[in-house]
Design a protein around this motif. Structure first.
Motif, PDB file in Angstrom:
ATOM      1  N   SER A  49      44.509 -10.064 -35.257  1.00 39.27           N
ATOM      2  CA  SER A  49      43.156 -10.044 -35.806  1.00 39.27           C
ATOM      3  C   SER A  49      42.928  -8.799 -36.652  1.00 39.27           C
ATOM      4  O   SER A  49      42.362  -8.874 -37.754  1.00 39.27           O
ATOM      5  CB  SER A  49      42.133 -10.084 -34.670  1.00 39.27           C
ATOM      6  OG  SER A  49      40.823  -9.944 -35.173  1.00 39.27           O
ATOM      7  N   GLN A  50      43.387  -7.649 -36.160  1.00 44.96           N
ATOM      8  CA  GLN A  50      43.258  -6.397 -36.927  1.00 44.96           C
ATOM      9  C   GLN A  50      44.101  -6.460 -38.190  1.00 44.96           C
ATOM     10  O   GLN A  50      43.685  -6.002 -39.257  1.00 44.96           O
ATOM     11  CB  GLN A  50      43.689  -5.212 -36.062  1.00 44.96           C
ATOM     12  CG  GLN A  50      42.688  -4.822 -34.995  1.00 44.96           C
ATOM     13  CD  GLN A  50      43.196  -3.664 -34.147  1.00 44.96           C
ATOM     14  OE1 GLN A  50      44.305  -3.712 -33.609  1.00 44.96           O
ATOM     15  NE2 GLN A  50      42.398  -2.620 -34.032  1.00 44.96           N
TER      16      GLN A  50
ATOM     17  N   LYS B 201      42.337  -8.369 -40.797  1.00 43.74           N
ATOM     18  CA  LYS B 201      41.240  -7.619 -41.424  1.00 43.74           C
ATOM     19  C   LYS B 201      41.751  -6.562 -42.398  1.00 43.74           C
ATOM     20  O   LYS B 201      41.123  -6.290 -43.425  1.00 43.74           O
ATOM     21  CB  LYS B 201      40.375  -6.961 -40.342  1.00 43.74           C
ATOM     22  CG  LYS B 201      39.532  -7.961 -39.563  1.00 43.74           C
ATOM     23  CD  LYS B 201      38.701  -7.273 -38.494  1.00 43.74           C
ATOM     24  CE  LYS B 201      37.865  -8.288 -37.716  1.00 43.74           C
ATOM     25  NZ  LYS B 201      37.074  -7.650 -36.638  1.00 43.74           N
TER      26      LYS B 201
ATOM     27  N   ARG C 244      40.439  -7.963 -45.498  1.00 44.08           N
ATOM     28  CA  ARG C 244      39.194  -7.211 -45.526  1.00 44.08           C
ATOM     29  C   ARG C 244      37.971  -8.079 -45.257  1.00 44.08           C
ATOM     30  O   ARG C 244      37.940  -8.805 -44.290  1.00 44.08           O
ATOM     31  CB  ARG C 244      39.099  -6.453 -46.855  1.00 44.08           C
ATOM     32  CG  ARG C 244      40.299  -5.536 -47.027  1.00 44.08           C
ATOM     33  CD  ARG C 244      40.201  -4.661 -48.217  1.00 44.08           C
ATOM     34  NE  ARG C 244      41.210  -3.619 -48.105  1.00 44.08           N
ATOM     35  CZ  ARG C 244      41.329  -2.619 -48.944  1.00 44.08           C
ATOM     36  NH1 ARG C 244      40.514  -2.515 -49.958  1.00 44.08           N
ATOM     37  NH2 ARG C 244      42.258  -1.711 -48.764  1.00 44.08           N
ATOM     38  N   GLU C 245      36.972  -8.032 -46.171  1.00 43.82           N
ATOM     39  CA  GLU C 245      35.743  -8.774 -45.917  1.00 43.82           C
ATOM     40  C   GLU C 245      35.941 -10.285 -45.990  1.00 43.82           C
ATOM     41  O   GLU C 245      35.048 -11.061 -45.628  1.00 43.82           O
ATOM     42  CB  GLU C 245      34.638  -8.334 -46.892  1.00 43.82           C
ATOM     43  CG  GLU C 245      34.862  -8.733 -48.340  1.00 43.82           C
ATOM     44  CD  GLU C 245      35.676  -7.690 -49.109  1.00 43.82           C
ATOM     45  OE1 GLU C 245      35.664  -7.760 -50.350  1.00 43.82           O
ATOM     46  OE2 GLU C 245      36.315  -6.835 -48.459  1.00 43.82           O
TER      47      GLU C 245
ATOM     48  N   ALA D 292      38.345 -11.805 -44.326  1.00 44.16           N
ATOM     49  CA  ALA D 292      39.216 -12.128 -43.189  1.00 44.16           C
ATOM     50  C   ALA D 292      38.823 -13.431 -42.496  1.00 44.16           C
ATOM     51  O   ALA D 292      39.674 -14.116 -41.920  1.00 44.16           O
ATOM     52  CB  ALA D 292      39.203 -10.979 -42.176  1.00 44.16           C
TER      53      ALA D 292
END
Length: 301
Positions: A53-54, A57, A61-62, A64
């Motif tokens: 998940s990280q 992101k 980024r936005e 994701a």
């Protein structure tokens, strides 16, 4: 002392070198630009990534949480800058190194051979020529800066176009030029040196330009791997200098100090594994293709 046919590679025309290296750059952009974006975003990330998940992101980024198709389209920022930079870079680097190598061969071959031996001297001349060309690559730095900012920090553009940024920032676009030169000198030395040593000692080629596509591919793996490993720490610093906002610059030494203090020594090799797996094939692909296409264009012309 001029090179003799027994220990000098055949010369290709300047036009063939430009066409071969430009074609390699175009093919590289078409295939690998999304991969380059992922690598740059990983290098720019200063947090630990411990989950998928990280990772998602950091990469998207936005976006994701967007559908996969829309997320993938976000990996093509700065394509115009990337195309201009990459094609010019490949023409300069792959097309320019043979000229530098011929200059060294014509003027310093005897010195290299007396010091290092005939075979090692020839490979080291190729490496040294690559290093000299790599240092001069900083003239293309503004395009590289804009490409990286588009990939990692698009907010820094604030709606400004290319010419507006040039007028506003001026020489600020050369921020990090010293670190770039420091990265390029050993990196290009290792790229062309590793490639030459593989052709000389692994493949046993007398004339490097006679290499087949397969031989160029194998030699390029040696050169690209050596180059990425040698230049990794300076490449991380260079990327972090270049991805900052235009109005919030930070020196390379400050970045180096903060990285060592807050992230540890392994931070200088952030992104190396994905870079070897992503940028590595990209560099191998374009380098092998350029070395194959240049002699091919020369024969056609």
């Amino acid at each position: 002392m001029s090179p003799t046919p027994s220990n000098a590679d055949k010369k290709q025309s300047g036009v063939a070198r430009i066409l071969g290296s430009a074609s390699a750059g175009i093919c590289e952009i078409g295939v690998f630009h999304p991969v380059d974006t992922i690598s740059k975003r990983l290098m720019s990330n200063s947090t630990k990534v411990t989950s998928l998940s990280q990772f998602n992101k950091v990469i998207f980024r936005e976006h994701a949480a967007d559908p996969l198709g829309r997320r993938l389209l976000t990996l093509f920022p700065g394509l115009g800058y990337a195309a201009c930079y990459k094609i010019l870079q490949r023409v300069y680097k792959y097309g320019g190194q043979p000229f530098a190598n011929e200059f060294l061969t014509t003027n310093y071959r005897s010195s290299f051979e007396e010091t290092f031996g005939k075979k090692t001297g020839k490979a080291l001349m190729s490496a040294t020529a690559g290093s000299l060309i790599g240092i001069g690559e900083i003239v293309l730095l503004p395009l590289d800066v804009l490409k990286i900012k588009r990939q990692t920090n698009p907010e820094s553009f604030k709606g400004r176009g290319f010419f507006k940024i040039l007028a506003d920032e001026g020489l600020g676009l050369y921020r990090g030029w010293g670190w770039t030169a420091a990265r390029n000198a050993p990196g290009s030395f290792a790229l062309f040196g590793g490639n030459a040593f593989a052709k000389e000692y692994v493949l046993g080629l007398k004339d490097y330009s006679d290499a087949t596509w397969g031989q160029n591919f194998i030699a390029s793996i040696f050169g690209a791997s050596a180059s990425l490993i040698v230049s990794a720490p300076l490449d991380v610093i260079k990327t972090r200098i270049q991805n900052r906002n235009f109005d919030n610059p930070e020196s390379g030494f400050t970045i180096l100090k903060n990285m060592a203090k807050n992230e540890g020594i392994t931070a200088f090799f952030k992104g190396l594994t994905p870079k070897l797996l992503t940028t590595g094939p990209k560099l191998v692909f374009s380098f092998a293709l350029a070395q194959t296409l240049i002699p091919m264009f020369d024969k056609v012309l």
